[in-house]
Design an enzyme around this catalytic site. Sequence first.
Site, mmCIF file in Angstrom:
data_model
loop_
_atom_site.group_PDB
_atom_site.id
_atom_site.type_symbol
_atom_site.label_atom_id
_atom_site.label_comp_id
_atom_site.label_asym_id
_atom_site.label_seq_id
_atom_site.Cartn_x
_atom_site.Cartn_y
_atom_site.Cartn_z
ATOM 1 N N LYS A 78 7.110 1.806 15.895
ATOM 2 C CA LYS A 78 6.991 2.649 14.696
ATOM 3 C C LYS A 78 6.844 4.095 15.145
ATOM 4 O O LYS A 78 6.127 4.375 16.121
ATOM 5 C CB LYS A 78 5.769 2.204 13.878
ATOM 6 C CG LYS A 78 5.603 2.964 12.557
ATOM 7 C CD LYS A 78 4.438 2.391 11.734
ATOM 8 C CE LYS A 78 4.290 3.119 10.407
ATOM 9 N NZ LYS A 78 3.201 2.587 9.566
ATOM 10 N N SER A 80 0.245 -1.490 5.173
ATOM 11 C CA SER A 80 1.558 -1.088 5.691
ATOM 12 C C SER A 80 2.188 -1.985 6.746
ATOM 13 O O SER A 80 3.336 -1.777 7.113
ATOM 14 C CB SER A 80 1.492 0.330 6.248
ATOM 15 O OG SER A 80 1.591 1.237 5.182
ATOM 16 N N SER A 82 4.184 1.366 4.705
ATOM 17 C CA SER A 82 4.948 2.426 5.319
ATOM 18 C C SER A 82 5.739 1.976 6.548
ATOM 19 O O SER A 82 6.618 2.714 6.987
ATOM 20 C CB SER A 82 3.993 3.553 5.734
ATOM 21 O OG SER A 82 3.110 3.099 6.748
HETATM 22 N N1 GLN Z 1 0.672 2.164 0.688
HETATM 23 C C1 GLN Z 1 -0.612 2.639 1.098
HETATM 24 C C2 GLN Z 1 -0.613 4.152 1.054
HETATM 25 O O1 GLN Z 1 0.309 4.688 0.592
HETATM 26 C C3 GLN Z 1 -0.937 2.132 2.473
HETATM 27 C C4 GLN Z 1 -0.208 2.827 3.540
HETATM 28 C C5 GLN Z 1 -0.550 2.346 4.911
HETATM 29 O O2 GLN Z 1 -1.089 1.247 5.076
HETATM 30 N N2 GLN Z 1 -0.250 3.180 5.893
HETATM 31 O O3 GLN Z 1 -1.512 4.786 1.462
#
Ligand code: GLN
Length: 483
Positions: free
Chosen positions: A76, A175, A151
């Site tokens: 990532k 995410s 994400s």
């Molecule tokens: N979707 C959540 C956010 O927008 C979690 C994102 C994540 O786990 N990095 O913050």
Amino acid sequence: MFESSLKQLGDALRAKKISSVELTQLYLDRIAQLNPGLNAYVTLNTEASLAQAKAADAMLAGGDAQAMTGIPVAQKDIFCAKGWRTTCGSKMLDNFVAPYDAHVIEQFNRAGAINLGKTNMDEFAMGSSNETSYFGAVKNPWDNARVPGGSSGGTAAAVAARLCAAATGTDTGGSIRQPAALCGISGLKPTYGVVSRYGMIAFASSLDQAGPMGRCAEDLALMMNTMAGFDERDSTSLQRDKEDYARDLDKPLNGLRIGLPKEFFAEGLGSDVAKAVEAAIAEYKKLGATVVEISLPNTRLSIPVYYVLAPAEASSNLSRFDGVRYGYRAPDYTDLADMYEKSRAQGFGAEVKRRIMIGTYVLSHGYYDAYYIQAQKIRRLIAQDFVEAYKHCDVIMGPTSPSTAFKLGEKGDDPVQMYLSDIYTIAVNLAGLPGMSIPCGFGDNDMPVGLQIIGNYFDEARMLNVAHQYQLATDWHSRAPQI
Ligand code: GLN
């Protein structure tokens, strides 16, 4: 080769049935062919990947290969990798080349794994659809009109489309698990502190945790053996004995007590998702498990609590991007204050700005007690709910996400709708617990459904066992999209 497990790949490499250079090239060719349609990778460095593969072949020839030696892994783009452009999905870091390796990258390098490329992600890991990336949305390989989740959407799409053998993700509020669910793959967010955050670009430090994403639980166990471990450069890294995460994979599940939180099967859950998850629970009963109803009463507050705490921490973490030391700097400005303003105004996207503003607000004088302190108190109550629940069960199960993958653009204008995608995952981060998602069927639109398995602290080996036994009895994890 593209359907082989990590263990099979490792065996083939050690038996010299294929070299790491050949395997890496196979993946690079597939990426060249399919990535333009998916946008799963943002940066490739063919030369660097092949040089690592050559070195891995030397390790293999010398007989000092480990489980991951020679295996191509996607990273990532939140992990700093020396000499690699590391963007975190942002214009702010568009031209940033990392001068050092994150601990996770170091661990893979040490194991002789190949960095196959950096995967696309929501900007600074803020999002649930991968649509906030400066480098454009990622397409779900099962249906290109739909999102892969976020994400870690690039990673999930790359694993699902067989553009890597396995990959890394990070999970602050879901995410790893949500994109794994939406792309029909397996993903594990470990207990907070088990994987070092050193060199992982910070979003919300008390919640961020790196973990593996792959095709099956057995692969995740091998990835964890490489990723996990104490690192003194992360003050929240836990000093624990090295574990073999694959040690319990083969244990039978007789007597396993599964807790089903009633709050996870209530209003808001798609009926097709509910059906697939219920079928998975029925399968677990066949495997010898028993089911108890539990309650996590405070988890209904996890979204508001998270959207106070995560932005608060992000507003602080992201203050380092000031246009001075590294990252984007606006070309024209009048004085220092103007340079900060313009660099940040031009370098950050809309969602990141929204979070910085919320975070600054809830931390400001007069609102700190009303929002931030209150949220911290409820965070404690949410964690306490799990402590209570684990008196009655060994693992908790439920849906990972309330729906299957939604259409690109469908939730773009409504941040709250987007935030609700993480309704079942966020409490786990707030409590610091480990959670995973494994594929358990398909919804009405033929898109994958994820089963969430939540464990007690440091119970990753048991969770992987629970997932692996299900994967021995079913074949959802080996279904791949037609592309
Ligand atoms: N979707 C959540 C956010 O927008 C979690 C994102 C994540 O786990 N990095 O913050």
